[in-house]
Scaffold this motif. Structure first.
Motif: not given
Length: 176
Positions: A83-89, A106-115
């Motif tokens: 899964q790819i996941a996105f959680k609003k911050t 979160t893509i392939a186990g790596v999580t980054k903040s995106v806008t």
């Protein structure tokens, strides 16, 4: 008003992306299986809580061989990270229907903040009395920042696959 649950209307929603191919054109694709969970006050959507999950195995670039390669450990490693996941911050109003939507991707186990540049339309009543709102979000990410760095050098210089991935998301929600 209190926050309520909003259900994703999948028949009026889509997630697409594009990436530069051979430095001359863009390859487009979509994810066909995804879900979103939203809780929001219809009178003030800026306080919404939202998360999105995408099934990596639902990737569709109209080429089965390429889709298989994208699911492999060279890219998404779908077996280990399905899964790819996105959680609003954060959601910041920019005027009218325009917002800046920030979240943890979160893509392939790596999580980054995106806008993502986002438009939120509604809420509005459809002809059957259902209350709905829509979200359109656009942005770009660097695939290498998520560990998706496979590539091949071209004889004429440059690389087979670009690093920048353009994302386009359109989601429609109905109040539960």
């Amino acid at each position: 008003m209190a926050a309520s649950t909003w259900n994703l209307d999948k028949s009026h929603s889509g997630i697409t992306f594009s990436v530069r191919h051979m430095m001359i054109t863009n390859v487009r694709g979509s994810f066909n299986d995804f879900d979103a969970v939203v809780s929001a006050d219809a009178s003030d959507l800026t306080g919404l809580e939202a998360s999105l999950t995408i099934d990596v195995n639902s990737i569709d670039t109209k080429d089965e061989g390429r889709d298989g390669h994208l699911k492999s450990p060279d890219f998404f490693n779908a077996e280990q990270f399905p899964q790819i996941a996105f959680k609003k911050t954060a959601l910041v109003a920019k005027g009218g229907e325009d917002y800046a939507l920030t979240g943890d991707l979160t893509i392939a186990g790596v999580t980054k903040s995106v806008t993502l540049n986002t438009e939120i339309s509604g809420p509005a009543k459809d002809p059957w009395g259902n209350t709905k709102f829509g979200v359109v979000a656009d942005g770009s990410i660097s695939r290498s920042e998520f560990g998706l760095s496979w590539n091949a050098a071209l004889e004429t210089g440059g690389f087979l696959v670009g690093d920048a991935i353009k994302i386009h998301i359109e989601l429609e929600f109905a109040q539960a």
